[in-house]
Scaffold this motif. Sequence first.
Motif, PDB file in Angstrom:
ATOM      1  N   ALA A   1       0.831  -1.203   0.000  1.00  0.00           N
ATOM      2  CA  ALA A   1       0.000   0.000   0.000  1.00  0.00           C
ATOM      3  C   ALA A   1       0.868   1.257   0.000  1.00  0.00           C
TER       4      ALA A   1
ATOM      5  N   TRP B   1      -4.688   1.447   5.176  1.00  0.00           N
ATOM      6  CA  TRP B   1      -4.677  -0.010   4.967  1.00  0.00           C
ATOM      7  C   TRP B   1      -5.057  -0.730   6.254  1.00  0.00           C
TER       8      TRP B   1
ATOM      9  N   VAL C   1      -8.406  -3.196   6.426  1.00  0.00           N
ATOM     10  CA  VAL C   1      -8.299  -4.629   6.715  1.00  0.00           C
ATOM     11  C   VAL C   1      -9.014  -4.969   8.024  1.00  0.00           C
TER      12      VAL C   1
ATOM     13  N   ARG D   1     -12.486   1.167   3.120  1.00  0.00           N
ATOM     14  CA  ARG D   1     -11.960   0.710   1.813  1.00  0.00           C
ATOM     15  C   ARG D   1     -11.885   1.879   0.838  1.00  0.00           C
TER      16      ARG D   1
ATOM     17  N   LEU E   1      -7.874  -7.152  -0.460  1.00  0.00           N
ATOM     18  CA  LEU E   1      -7.257  -6.993   0.856  1.00  0.00           C
ATOM     19  C   LEU E   1      -7.071  -8.350   1.512  1.00  0.00           C
TER      20      LEU E   1
END
Length: 477
Positions: free
Chosen positions: A76, A172, A176, A238, A257
Amino acid sequence: MTAARHTRIALSVAALLALAGCAAPDMDAAMRDASALAAPVAGQATAQLAREQTQRDAAAKLAGELLAKPLTADGAVALALANSPAFQAALADRWGELAAARQRGLPGGVSFSFERLREGSDLELGRLLSVGLFDLLTLPRRARVAQVEADQVRVRMAASIVEQASAARRAWIDAVAAHEIETYATQVKDAAEASAELARRMQQVGNFTKLQAARQHLFYADASSRLAAARQAAVATRESLVRQLGLTDAQSRELKLPARLTDLPASPKSPEEVSIAFAAQRLDMRIARLELEAAGRARGLDLASHLVDAELGARRDTHFAGSGAKSTTRGWELDLRLPLFDWGATRKAALDARTLAAIQRHEAVLRAAGSQARERYAAYRAAYDIAQHQRKELVPLRKTISDENLLRYNGMLIGVFELLADARDQISGVIAAIESQRDFWHADAALASTLIGRPQAGAESSPSKREGPATGAEDKH
């Protein structure tokens, strides 16, 4: 050697200096220096200003390779540095600042003036080639000031890389974690739905009171609303990651992801390790120190250039008489500006203020740096201890309780409602562990940003301020 020859030599030297400084600043070298400074946060990922089509094609190829598989945290960061248009715009701004700093260290141009005068049948042509004498005399000092300013731009470029990398890593982590929490929130909702449906049927046959059934339906309704919130959080985080990475609509559809966050490290960073990194990396200290150095170097120069100005020129006049005779006059001129009405009091005050502000900013950074590092390290250790406690103590204990309750259910010592309630408790405990793990990685990113001197890039709320699905009220039977 005649005075005219001396003048021609001086002008030639000035012209060569001007031509030598016409080269554009080496942005690629500056980016390599900035990436090296930002490496403690950005890792192996490097930033590059995509000025040519080949560079843009390389960035697109890298994006395709990273999006072809589940995106990691380091991936990322690399994707954000290579693909984000907003970050490219920030780098372009830094390029402009670097060019402006270099320009301030170059010699000024050479002036040329031409005169054409006619009186009757006589014609006179005058030509003057002049150069700023004070500009040439102060060139070495201005070059040193320009170098310090260029160093400032490189450090600010590194700070931009750190901020982009930190923001991408945090986005990120959030995305996640939210996806993982959504998965477990779905399981809580399914267990609550099964419990509510069983309660409804038992009430219909008279084995459940209205109050007991209402409690089960209340928990099902609460679990459903929390699942809706978890789904929205998953979508929001997201999309935030998509924006941070600068993905197109087509790229966002390819984004995958991982199923879970990275495991905690085996051991936390030690105070000694943090102290060494803190002493070596702070970008804000470098910026403040370079600002102070630039202000000190430029103070006398700016004041003198405001008060004194001198131009030295070579003159050549040609006179054409009406009778056809021609004569040429050669010589030199020296122009001086006399500050009769402005002796620089206001300019000196402005320069004093700039220098004093630079001194105080440098002192403020020095005083705040240690406190910021201690605060972030304390938050980091607290987040690590909480996450480890969740993973090693609470989650295993909940699993043990669940296993024991399953044995009691098989032995008909408890009913199905107690078993379902225990399953919900266990899942909620796992969600709390995910949140604590998310908070640790936030604290880790915040500590890394603080150590490198960009604390605002990693500031997060306290790990204790977490929200997650609650177990709700239960009616035990």
